[in-house]
Design an enzyme around this catalytic site. Sequence first.
Site, short mmCIF file in Angstrom:
data_model
loop_
_atom_site.label_atom_id
_atom_site.label_comp_id
_atom_site.label_asym_id
_atom_site.label_seq_id
_atom_site.Cartn_x
_atom_site.Cartn_y
_atom_site.Cartn_z
N HIS A 201 -5.85 -4.05 12.02
CA HIS A 201 -5.61 -3.33 10.81
C HIS A 201 -6.87 -2.44 10.65
O HIS A 201 -7.39 -2.02 9.73
CB HIS A 201 -5.51 -3.99 9.56
N ASP B 87 -0.86 -3.77 13.69
CA ASP B 87 -1.39 -3.91 12.85
C ASP B 87 -0.12 -5.32 11.96
O ASP B 87 0.29 -4.23 11.15
CB ASP B 87 -1.25 -1.85 11.55
N GLY C 168 -9.70 -3.39 0.00
CA GLY C 168 -9.93 -4.44 -0.82
C GLY C 168 -8.32 -4.61 -0.99
O GLY C 168 -7.62 -5.06 -1.39
N SER D 150 -6.60 1.10 4.36
CA SER D 150 -6.70 0.31 3.59
C SER D 150 -5.96 -0.12 2.11
O SER D 150 -5.76 1.52 1.66
CB SER D 150 -6.76 -1.42 4.04
N TRP D 151 -6.45 -0.25 1.44
CA TRP D 151 -6.69 0.17 -0.32
C TRP D 151 -7.16 1.10 0.12
O TRP D 151 -6.30 1.65 -1.35
CB TRP D 151 -7.73 -1.00 -0.65
#
Length: 324
Positions: free
Chosen positions: A293, A265, A43, A110-111
């Site tokens: 991704h 990605d 996120g 990711s985050w």
Amino acid sequence: MQILFPAIKPYARHSLAVEQPHVLYLDESGRQDGLPVVFLHGGPGAGCDAASRRWFDPNLYRIITFDQRGCGRSTPHAELQNNNTWQLVDDLERIREYLGVEQWLVFGGSWGSTLALAYAQTHPERVLGLILRGIFLCREEEIHWFYQQGASRIFPDYWEDYLAPIPPKEQGDMLGAYYQRLTGSDQIAQLHAAKAWASWEGRTATLRPNPAFVTRFSETQRALALARIECHYFMHGAFLEDNQLLKHMPKIAHIPGIIVHGRYDLICPLQNAWSLHQAWPASELQIIREAGHSAAEPGITDALIRATCQMARKLLKRPPQEEA
């Protein structure tokens, strides 16, 4: 190809109050005396789900998952007050102390990779190792690439739908225009913006179209938390100094790490992972062909499962077992 471990239920669930008004949901599963691992979701604002604990062999790991401030089962939902990167870093320390963990493996995508690096650089003595996927360093050019210009040239059809809630005169600053709507008092405009924001992310996350993935991202409550919290963080540069995570890599250069990144990605381009690997002598970079991704890409799933097994053998000092 390795697949996720079978579904399991938590053996303990907890509510942990942090700064008002936030109360975090967290749970534990797997082996109570196993190797502690904490799962950091993406996120920011995506939250955990039942699959989050399935990256780890439950016979080896004590698996800790939690929903970061404002999302998932943490409350209040989509709350931006007292919600920034360094408060999430502090939350990790609160969770570690609350659960009586001395050191743990940190797993994030990711985050989640951003937060994992920020935490490790703040508390390197608490980190046994890092497994990171879809590297996001939260630099200005990365945010600009995905939310203003860059990925838009690869997905012009999807980009039109992302532009739709924003009048042409405001499209020179998409982040600012979305922030105005996502934090405004018009709830209809807020939900419309949230769904467009989340759909853009969901549609671009996989190499091949995955309608079920997009539907999941666009679910109203999930989309609202994801869009509001992401936009809040990115409007503030993720509360990081310019290029902070790469500049501070010497603090954790000795910590073993495995980096998994899809070659195609287009949310977080491969250059992010390459730059991190170059700054991290103890890391191993795995570039996954035919992957974008999402952690749900088969090649990425395979690599991450192998990474958690490899890291368990290393940290538990057990001989390798033949893998299926």
